[in-house]
Design a protein around this motif. Sequence first.
Motif, PDB file in Angstrom:
ATOM      1  N   ILE A 123       0.869  -1.190   0.000  1.00  0.00           N
ATOM      2  CA  ILE A 123       0.000   0.000   0.000  1.00  0.00           C
ATOM      3  C   ILE A 123       0.900   1.232   0.000  1.00  0.00           C
ATOM      4  CG2 ILE A 123      -1.839   1.296   1.160  1.00  0.00           C
ATOM      5  CD1 ILE A 123      -2.729  -1.204   2.578  1.00  0.00           C
ATOM      6  N   ALA A 124       0.725   2.084  -1.005  1.00  0.00           N
ATOM      7  CA  ALA A 124       1.493   3.335  -1.045  1.00  0.00           C
ATOM      8  C   ALA A 124       0.613   4.442  -0.464  1.00  0.00           C
ATOM      9  CB  ALA A 124       1.902   3.653  -2.474  1.00  0.00           C
ATOM     10  N   PHE A 125       0.867   4.794   0.798  1.00  0.00           N
ATOM     11  CA  PHE A 125       0.123   5.888   1.428  1.00  0.00           C
ATOM     12  C   PHE A 125       0.670   7.220   0.916  1.00  0.00           C
ATOM     13  CE2 PHE A 125      -0.424   2.400   4.435  1.00  0.00           C
ATOM     14  CZ  PHE A 125      -1.793   2.435   4.633  1.00  0.00           C
ATOM     15  N   GLU A 126      -0.135   8.256   1.039  1.00  0.00           N
ATOM     16  CA  GLU A 126       0.260   9.595   0.593  1.00  0.00           C
ATOM     17  C   GLU A 126       0.699   9.606  -0.877  1.00  0.00           C
ATOM     18  OE1 GLU A 126       1.876  12.208   3.930  1.00  0.00           O
ATOM     19  OE2 GLU A 126       2.641  10.222   4.474  1.00  0.00           O
ATOM     20  N   HIS A 127       0.046   8.747  -1.639  1.00  0.00           N
ATOM     21  CA  HIS A 127       0.229   8.723  -3.087  1.00  0.00           C
ATOM     22  C   HIS A 127      -1.153   8.884  -3.717  1.00  0.00           C
ATOM     23  CE1 HIS A 127       4.217   7.288  -2.185  1.00  0.00           C
ATOM     24  NE2 HIS A 127       4.523   7.205  -3.475  1.00  0.00           N
ATOM     25  N   GLU A 128      -1.236   9.769  -4.700  1.00  0.00           N
ATOM     26  CA  GLU A 128      -2.534  10.069  -5.281  1.00  0.00           C
ATOM     27  C   GLU A 128      -2.571   9.690  -6.763  1.00  0.00           C
ATOM     28  OE1 GLU A 128      -3.471  14.229  -5.017  1.00  0.00           O
ATOM     29  OE2 GLU A 128      -5.388  13.982  -6.059  1.00  0.00           O
ATOM     30  N   VAL A 129      -3.627   8.995  -7.143  1.00  0.00           N
ATOM     31  CA  VAL A 129      -3.814   8.716  -8.568  1.00  0.00           C
ATOM     32  C   VAL A 129      -4.294   9.999  -9.228  1.00  0.00           C
ATOM     33  CG1 VAL A 129      -5.224   7.480 -10.258  1.00  0.00           C
ATOM     34  CG2 VAL A 129      -4.262   6.261  -8.282  1.00  0.00           C
ATOM     35  N   VAL A 130      -3.537  10.479 -10.216  1.00  0.00           N
ATOM     36  CA  VAL A 130      -3.922  11.738 -10.861  1.00  0.00           C
ATOM     37  C   VAL A 130      -4.398  11.544 -12.299  1.00  0.00           C
ATOM     38  CG1 VAL A 130      -2.602  13.308  -9.393  1.00  0.00           C
ATOM     39  CG2 VAL A 130      -1.485  12.261 -11.376  1.00  0.00           C
ATOM     40  N   ASP A 131      -4.026  10.424 -12.907  1.00  0.00           N
ATOM     41  CA  ASP A 131      -4.495  10.195 -14.276  1.00  0.00           C
ATOM     42  C   ASP A 131      -4.460   8.711 -14.608  1.00  0.00           C
ATOM     43  OD1 ASP A 131      -5.502  11.049 -16.720  1.00  0.00           O
ATOM     44  OD2 ASP A 131      -3.512  11.045 -17.650  1.00  0.00           O
ATOM     45  N   ASN A 147       3.444  12.775  -2.097  1.00  0.00           N
ATOM     46  CA  ASN A 147       3.213  14.049  -1.406  1.00  0.00           C
ATOM     47  C   ASN A 147       4.367  15.052  -1.563  1.00  0.00           C
ATOM     48  OD1 ASN A 147       4.787  12.498   0.203  1.00  0.00           O
ATOM     49  ND2 ASN A 147       3.893  13.187   2.135  1.00  0.00           N
ATOM     50  N   ASN A 148       5.440  14.633  -2.244  1.00  0.00           N
ATOM     51  CA  ASN A 148       6.489  15.594  -2.607  1.00  0.00           C
ATOM     52  C   ASN A 148       6.343  16.050  -4.049  1.00  0.00           C
ATOM     53  OD1 ASN A 148       7.872  15.437  -0.088  1.00  0.00           O
ATOM     54  ND2 ASN A 148       8.635  13.422  -0.717  1.00  0.00           N
ATOM     55  N   GLY A 149       5.271  15.592  -4.691  1.00  0.00           N
ATOM     56  CA  GLY A 149       5.042  15.985  -6.078  1.00  0.00           C
ATOM     57  C   GLY A 149       5.761  15.105  -7.083  1.00  0.00           C
ATOM     58  N   VAL A 150       6.408  14.036  -6.598  1.00  0.00           N
ATOM     59  CA  VAL A 150       7.130  13.147  -7.521  1.00  0.00           C
ATOM     60  C   VAL A 150       6.130  12.245  -8.265  1.00  0.00           C
ATOM     61  CG1 VAL A 150       8.868  11.312  -7.702  1.00  0.00           C
ATOM     62  CG2 VAL A 150       9.155  13.164  -6.026  1.00  0.00           C
ATOM     63  N   ILE A 151       6.305  12.183  -9.572  1.00  0.00           N
ATOM     64  CA  ILE A 151       5.378  11.441 -10.429  1.00  0.00           C
ATOM     65  C   ILE A 151       5.948  10.064 -10.768  1.00  0.00           C
ATOM     66  CG2 ILE A 151       4.300  11.424 -12.739  1.00  0.00           C
ATOM     67  CD1 ILE A 151       3.084  13.622 -11.114  1.00  0.00           C
TER      68      ILE A 151
END
Length: 416
Positions: A123-131, A147-151
């Motif tokens: 589980i990757a917490f503080e990771h957001e699916v953006v596309d 959460n550091n903006g790394v894609i």
Amino acid sequence: TNTKSIDVLIIGAGPSGCVAAAHLFNQGLTIKVIEKSKFPRFVIGESLLPRCMEHFEEVGLLDCLKAQEFEVKSGARFLKNGVVCDFDFSQKHSQGWDWTWQVPRADFDNALAEDLVKKGVNIAFEHEVVDVEFASDGKSLTTIKDNNGVISTITAKFIIDSSGYGRVLPRLLDLDAPSAIPKHSSIFTHVKEADRPDGIEGTLITFDVVTDDVWLWVIPFSNGVTSLGFVGPTEILESYHGTPSEKLKEMMKMSNHYHDRFDGIDYLFEPREIKNYSKAVKQLYGKGYALTGNSAEFLDPVFSSGVTFATESALLSAKLIAKELKGEKVNWEEEYSDYIKEGVGVFRTYVKEWYTGNLQKIFFHRPENPEIKKQICSVLAGYVWDKTNPFVKNHSRLVKTVATVIDMESKQKKSV
Ligand code: FAD
């Protein structure tokens, strides 16, 4: 380049995502859960239904929940104008669990996710699916931002969207549909009483029906905290002014039963509001993905069906994906969509008929009809796929008919 490739990507680590992940992991598939927040995190939806216990049990998540010693929920109580309607899940028509829990969701969801991590689920917490981009064969390329903006990116054969209120795929794929439920909103918080009453008052979930379409939930947790929340038509809730605390305090005056008990008690957090919470989608699946839980559909909190629907849809979609990945054919329309819509349809009738007043007539009519009560009790326990229950099989017609009979009876009484 550094794009990882897996079988199933799951968006969200709420109950829906956790149950889906547990099943797929148990099947030996390669999976990854992407969760935007850091756990524990707050979410509303604190009263469960017995039916969901089956789902946690089946995927091996029941023990970690039992260890939390949450408040046991063995039924539900509804109050209106001094009349009490008590449902006891052991007195229900259908076979199945006769208890569940009332849970602070931060702890509940955290227990599920922690157990999965312990077992080896990624589980990757503080990771957001953006596309997400889908190829014509259903394979997807998902873009994730930490959460550091790394894609980063992941390719997957399937996606289960369990993103709850995030509604990732409905937004990205334009799947939103108007909900059949009238526009309702809610305001809620938690309190800690110095002196909580003993017995039912201090343990059992109660719905205090203050007017035909406005009601208050009171949900005691085993940690001494109690959840309070109002639900009603959006225009009624919007007619209250001031800060959320001021609004809730003012609304509490509507409750004869609870006003004094909670008067003057500090809210543990500034009350939160969710406006027009009902959501629906045009389709529950597509090539390479399935929508589960709140990301798919949310009706209304009045029968506490949200988490149970979330885990039911999660487990079923996970099973169908596992089946398909083993090379078997799956008829998603029949095996997933039709099945899910059937259960949702039953709950939708009960929600609608609650707000038309028909169901309230049945709940609060005296004397009670024990047979009808048992059958309705099964629906309230989440057993909405049991066709041996006339109140499931003929849900729409039967609720209306019984309410009409009650109306006729009371007219007769008045004219005598
Ligand atoms: P959630 O529990 O919302 O989990 C979704 C997860 O996805 C979250 O952790 C979120 O951080 C994550 N996420 C979101 N977007 C992204 C993204 N882009 N990338 C990665 N992760 C993401 N239900 C009940 O069963 N009982 C009740 O008593 C009840 N009361 C309610 C009262 C109100 C006022 C409302 C509005 C709802 C209530 N519900 C209740 C419904 C309940 O809140 C939901 O049905 C339930 O939480 C759904 O679970 P889920 O797993 O689908 O989603």
